[in-house]
Scaffold this motif. Structure first.
Motif, PDB file in Angstrom:
ATOM      1  N   ILE A 114       0.888  -1.004   0.022  1.00  0.00           N
ATOM      2  CA  ILE A 114      -0.156  -0.010   0.052  1.00  0.00           C
ATOM      3  C   ILE A 114       0.771   1.219   0.009  1.00  0.00           C
ATOM      4  N   THR A 115       1.167   1.682  -1.113  1.00  0.00           N
ATOM      5  CA  THR A 115       2.258   2.774  -1.279  1.00  0.00           C
ATOM      6  C   THR A 115       1.247   4.059  -1.202  1.00  0.00           C
ATOM      7  N   LEU A 146      -6.201  -6.166  -5.348  1.00  0.00           N
ATOM      8  CA  LEU A 146      -5.269  -6.762  -4.520  1.00  0.00           C
ATOM      9  C   LEU A 146      -5.950  -7.814  -3.130  1.00  0.00           C
ATOM     10  N   THR A 147      -5.468  -8.677  -2.826  1.00  0.00           N
ATOM     11  CA  THR A 147      -5.870  -9.342  -1.418  1.00  0.00           C
ATOM     12  C   THR A 147      -4.815  -8.891  -0.326  1.00  0.00           C
ATOM     13  N   ARG A 158      -0.386   3.871  11.940  1.00  0.00           N
ATOM     14  CA  ARG A 158       0.504   3.765  10.935  1.00  0.00           C
ATOM     15  C   ARG A 158       0.801   2.147  10.862  1.00  0.00           C
ATOM     16  N   PRO A 159       1.307   1.849   9.495  1.00  0.00           N
ATOM     17  CA  PRO A 159       1.912   2.915   8.412  1.00  0.00           C
ATOM     18  C   PRO A 159       0.461   3.656   7.848  1.00  0.00           C
ATOM     19  N   VAL A 160      -0.511   2.837   7.813  1.00  0.00           N
ATOM     20  CA  VAL A 160      -1.826   3.148   7.081  1.00  0.00           C
ATOM     21  C   VAL A 160      -2.900   3.167   8.086  1.00  0.00           C
ATOM     22  N   PRO A 161      -3.943   3.768   7.528  1.00  0.00           N
ATOM     23  CA  PRO A 161      -4.814   3.869   8.914  1.00  0.00           C
ATOM     24  C   PRO A 161      -5.883   2.725   8.540  1.00  0.00           C
ATOM     25  N   LEU A 162      -6.018   1.877   9.722  1.00  0.00           N
ATOM     26  CA  LEU A 162      -6.936   0.367   9.773  1.00  0.00           C
ATOM     27  C   LEU A 162      -7.712   0.753  10.692  1.00  0.00           C
ATOM     28  N   LEU A 182      -8.883  -0.832   5.743  1.00  0.00           N
ATOM     29  CA  LEU A 182      -8.198   0.231   5.234  1.00  0.00           C
ATOM     30  C   LEU A 182      -9.176   1.352   4.986  1.00  0.00           C
ATOM     31  N   PHE A 183      -8.987   2.555   5.319  1.00  0.00           N
ATOM     32  CA  PHE A 183      -9.924   3.509   4.908  1.00  0.00           C
ATOM     33  C   PHE A 183      -9.046   4.862   4.558  1.00  0.00           C
TER      34      PHE A 183
END
Length: 176
Positions: free
Chosen positions: A25-26, A41-42, A61-65, A101-102
């Motif tokens: 997830i870039t 993607l899975t 982090r690293p992405v909002p979950l 992921l949002f």
């Protein structure tokens, strides 16, 4: 309206930590024009192995979950919020948890009263309520940090449900 930064509660030292997320997830895939790549993607990520893991409701982090409970609240207030399911796997304990992921919309709502450090980070964050409009969950365009903001109604709804690992920090607003 009052707004709050949604963040992960740093006092929970054994919070689950997904690994290898940024390789898949870039930052580019987090932009609206590349989200179609995420759909193909899975997404499954192992966690950092620790003695104890706390499955909190919000991983910043690293992405909002978001957990199912948090995702349900966010999408109730913003039905158009982009969400994609992600599996977080603890191979050592053979446990898997579903997160979401949002990606909130980015809103140009920075007030002229905001102040910044020389390195470009926020010193005093002030948002213009009029520019936010009715958006309940959003990020702020034009700042270095990637804060997720929610309005008072969303924050209260989350707090009433006793979720784990979430902290809110009030943001200064201006209404002209």
């Amino acid at each position: 309206m009052r707004y709050f930064i949604l963040s992960q509660d740093g006092r929970i030292s054994d919070a689950v930590e997904p690994m290898g997320v940024t390789q898949i997830i870039t930052k580019e895939r987090m932009k609206e024009e590349y989200r179609h790549e995420l759909e193909e993607l899975t997404l499954q990520f192992p966690i950092r192995e620790t003695n104890k893991c706390e499955y909190i409701d919000f991983i910043e982090r690293p992405v909002p979950l978001a957990s199912d409970k948090l995702k349900s609240i966010l999408t109730t207030y913003d039905p158009h919020l982009y969400v994609k399911w992600v599996i977080v796997a603890d191979r050592k304990r053979t446990r898997q948890e579903k997160y979401w992921l949002f990606i909130p919309p980015c809103v140009e709502c920075l007030s002229d009263r905001s102040e910044f450090h020389k390195n470009g980070t926020s010193k005093r964050l002030v948002i213009d309520e009029r520019k936010v409009g009715s958006q309940p969950v959003f990020t702020i365009a034009g700042i270095r940090e990637s804060y997720i903001l929610v309005n008072l109604a969303v924050a209260e709804s989350v707090l009433r449900r006793g979720m784990l690992g979430i902290r809110f920090t009030r943001v200064e607003t201006e209404a002209r």
